[in-house]
Design an enzyme around this catalytic site. Structure first.
Site, PDB file in Angstrom:
ATOM      1  N   ASP A  12       0.828  -1.217   0.000  1.00 61.31           N
ATOM      2  CA  ASP A  12       0.000   0.000   0.000  1.00 61.31           C
ATOM      3  C   ASP A  12       0.862   1.267   0.000  1.00 61.31           C
ATOM      4  OD1 ASP A  12      -2.286   1.504   0.036  1.00 61.31           O
ATOM      5  OD2 ASP A  12      -2.633   1.301   2.192  1.00 61.31           O
ATOM      6  N   GLY A  13       0.348   2.292  -0.652  1.00 59.87           N
ATOM      7  CA  GLY A  13       1.000   3.600  -0.590  1.00 59.87           C
ATOM      8  C   GLY A  13       1.585   4.100  -1.900  1.00 59.87           C
ATOM      9  N   GLY A  15       0.030   5.245  -4.570  1.00 60.63           N
ATOM     10  CA  GLY A  15      -0.643   6.460  -5.033  1.00 60.63           C
ATOM     11  C   GLY A  15      -0.125   7.686  -4.297  1.00 60.63           C
ATOM     12  N   ARG A  16      -0.055   7.589  -2.968  1.00 63.72           N
ATOM     13  CA  ARG A  16       0.423   8.729  -2.168  1.00 63.72           C
ATOM     14  C   ARG A  16       1.875   9.056  -2.491  1.00 63.72           C
ATOM     15  NH1 ARG A  16      -0.904   6.239   3.324  1.00 63.72           N
ATOM     16  NH2 ARG A  16      -1.417   4.474   1.987  1.00 63.72           N
ATOM     17  N   TRP A  17       2.692   8.017  -2.670  1.00 62.39           N
ATOM     18  CA  TRP A  17       4.107   8.243  -3.010  1.00 62.39           C
ATOM     19  C   TRP A  17       4.216   8.983  -4.341  1.00 62.39           C
ATOM     20  CZ3 TRP A  17       7.665   7.522  -6.790  1.00 62.39           C
ATOM     21  CH2 TRP A  17       9.023   7.577  -6.436  1.00 62.39           C
ATOM     22  N   HIS A  29       2.819   3.796  -8.833  1.00 59.81           N
ATOM     23  CA  HIS A  29       2.679   2.373  -9.183  1.00 59.81           C
ATOM     24  C   HIS A  29       3.938   1.892  -9.910  1.00 59.81           C
ATOM     25  CE1 HIS A  29      -1.325   2.277  -7.693  1.00 59.81           C
ATOM     26  NE2 HIS A  29      -1.821   3.084  -8.606  1.00 59.81           N
ATOM     27  N   SER A  57      -7.273  -5.721  -5.836  1.00 58.76           N
ATOM     28  CA  SER A  57      -8.380  -6.345  -5.109  1.00 58.76           C
ATOM     29  C   SER A  57      -9.677  -6.233  -5.916  1.00 58.76           C
ATOM     30  CB  SER A  57      -8.571  -5.655  -3.760  1.00 58.76           C
ATOM     31  OG  SER A  57      -9.130  -4.366  -3.954  1.00 58.76           O
ATOM     32  N   LEU A 122      10.993 -20.569  -5.307  1.00 60.22           N
ATOM     33  CA  LEU A 122      10.057 -19.661  -4.623  1.00 60.22           C
ATOM     34  C   LEU A 122       8.753 -19.659  -5.398  1.00 60.22           C
ATOM     35  CD1 LEU A 122       9.270 -17.169  -2.764  1.00 60.22           C
ATOM     36  CD2 LEU A 122      10.308 -15.727  -4.513  1.00 60.22           C
ATOM     37  N   ARG A 178      -5.340  -2.059   8.320  1.00 66.24           N
ATOM     38  CA  ARG A 178      -6.522  -2.880   8.048  1.00 66.24           C
ATOM     39  C   ARG A 178      -6.155  -4.015   7.095  1.00 66.24           C
ATOM     40  NH1 ARG A 178      -7.773   1.209   3.902  1.00 66.24           N
ATOM     41  NH2 ARG A 178      -8.290   2.887   5.311  1.00 66.24           N
TER      42      ARG A 178
HETATM   43  C1  FPP Z   1      -1.829   0.096  -3.425  1.00 66.95           C
HETATM   44  O1  FPP Z   1      -1.409   1.421  -3.365  1.00 66.95           O
HETATM   45  C2  FPP Z   1      -1.268  -0.542  -4.577  1.00 66.95           C
HETATM   46  C3  FPP Z   1      -1.989  -1.123  -5.572  1.00 66.95           C
HETATM   47  C4  FPP Z   1      -3.458  -1.170  -5.608  1.00 66.95           C
HETATM   48  C5  FPP Z   1      -1.316  -1.731  -6.709  1.00 66.95           C
HETATM   49  C6  FPP Z   1      -0.081  -2.496  -6.398  1.00 66.95           C
HETATM   50  C7  FPP Z   1       0.641  -2.689  -7.655  1.00 66.95           C
HETATM   51  C8  FPP Z   1       1.970  -2.648  -7.817  1.00 66.95           C
HETATM   52  C9  FPP Z   1       2.963  -2.560  -6.731  1.00 66.95           C
HETATM   53  C10 FPP Z   1       2.510  -2.773  -9.179  1.00 66.95           C
HETATM   54  C11 FPP Z   1       2.081  -3.996  -9.928  1.00 66.95           C
HETATM   55  C12 FPP Z   1       2.558  -5.216  -9.300  1.00 66.95           C
HETATM   56  C13 FPP Z   1       3.196  -6.239  -9.917  1.00 66.95           C
HETATM   57  C14 FPP Z   1       3.553  -7.418  -9.110  1.00 66.95           C
HETATM   58  C15 FPP Z   1       3.592  -6.257 -11.327  1.00 66.95           C
HETATM   59  P1  FPP Z   1      -2.497   2.573  -3.485  1.00 66.95           P
HETATM   60  O2  FPP Z   1      -2.585   2.977  -4.905  1.00 66.95           O
HETATM   61  O3  FPP Z   1      -3.781   2.129  -2.863  1.00 66.95           O
HETATM   62  O4  FPP Z   1      -1.820   3.695  -2.645  1.00 66.95           O
HETATM   63  P2  FPP Z   1      -2.532   4.850  -1.814  1.00 66.95           P
HETATM   64  O5  FPP Z   1      -3.077   4.194  -0.579  1.00 66.95           O
HETATM   65  O6  FPP Z   1      -1.402   5.763  -1.519  1.00 66.95           O
HETATM   66  O7  FPP Z   1      -3.586   5.440  -2.696  1.00 66.95           O
END
Ligand code: FPP
Length: 224
Positions: A12-13, A15-17, A29, A57, A122, A178
């Site tokens: 998680d994070g 988007g904020r990053w 992302h 999700s 793995l 959560r």
């Molecule tokens: C949550 O951060 C992240 C996601 C919903 C996507 C995760 C995807 C990646 C790390 C890249 C794709 C993965 C692979 C394995 C190729 P958020 O966007 O909810 O962040 P925020 O809480 O800051 O909005």
């Protein structure tokens, strides 16, 4: 020291990053992919056999279409560019969640799984279009259909994680506490680590610290 077979991660994070550093959620992302690669390496270094990554999700469909498209393009490119390398490293890829994406992506996911299915170093379970409540309901439906006795052993056969040990560790980055509909059954006895850092800032050192901490926890499983 506690044995460690399986680490699950809510990444998680991003988007904020992205907003903070590049004024774009999608840039977050993209940066998140680098962390995925670092964590895979470190997982192998620690001889951990299963890594489950929550990448998308069932609730993530509520995001803007543009962001969803970006995420799936990212995933597609990641697989196209890296699957040979993952295969060489003897990594097995398994998708958990429902594969109902574009025909092209469904095919790529299936061929990636097929190509790597014999690998033993793995196993990476990539949770895509995954929701734990749906998984549980489907398992109950299967049990009912097969008229089997309702017990843990029979139930587990119908989870998408069948034959995979439950995670000993769950890590969630991004300073949020959560579970977000992730592995609700499988996490029943996991040690949970909530990490303040956003996923693109999370690194091997942070991961190693968590592993070290976990190994020294006194795990009682209800005993004293
Ligand atoms: C949550 O951060 C992240 C996601 C919903 C996507 C995760 C995807 C990646 C790390 C890249 C794709 C993965 C692979 C394995 C190729 P958020 O966007 O909810 O962040 P925020 O809480 O800051 O909005």
């Amino acid at each position: 020291m506690n044995p460690l077979n399986h680490v699950a991660i809510i990444m998680d994070g991003n988007g904020r990053w992205g907003l903070k550093n590049k004024n774009s959620r999608n840039a977050g992302h993209r940066a998140g992919i680098n962390t995925v690669e670092k964590i895979i390496k470190e997982t192998i270094r620690n001889n951990i056999k299963f890594l489950t990554l929550y990448a998308f999700s069932t609730e993530n469909w509520k995001r803007p279409k543009k962001e969803i498209k970006f995420l799936f393009n990212l995933l597609e490119n990641f697989l196209k560019n890296k699957i040979e390398d993952l295969n060489k490293q003897k990594i097995k890829l398994k998708i958990i969640g429902k594969k109902n994406f574009s025909t092209k992506l469904n095919k790529l996911l299936k061929t990636s799984e097929k190509k790597t299915h014999k690998n033993k170093k793995l196993q990476i379970n990539l949770a895509l279009n995954y929701g734990s409540k749906t998984e549980l309901i489907n398992a109950f439906k299967e049990l009912k259909k097969k008229r089997e006795i309702i017990n843990e052993k029979n139930f587990k056969k119908y989870l998408q994680t069948k034959n995979i040990p439950d995670p000993e560790i769950l890590i969630r980055t991004g300073n949020t506490k959560r579970l977000s509909n992730f592995l609700l059954w499988q996490l029943a006895y996991s040690e949970i680590f909530f990490e303040k850092k956003l996923w693109p800032d999370f690194n091997e050192k942070d991961y190693s610290k968590i592993i070290k901490k976990y190994k020294n926890i006194k795990r009682n499983f209800g005993k004293i």
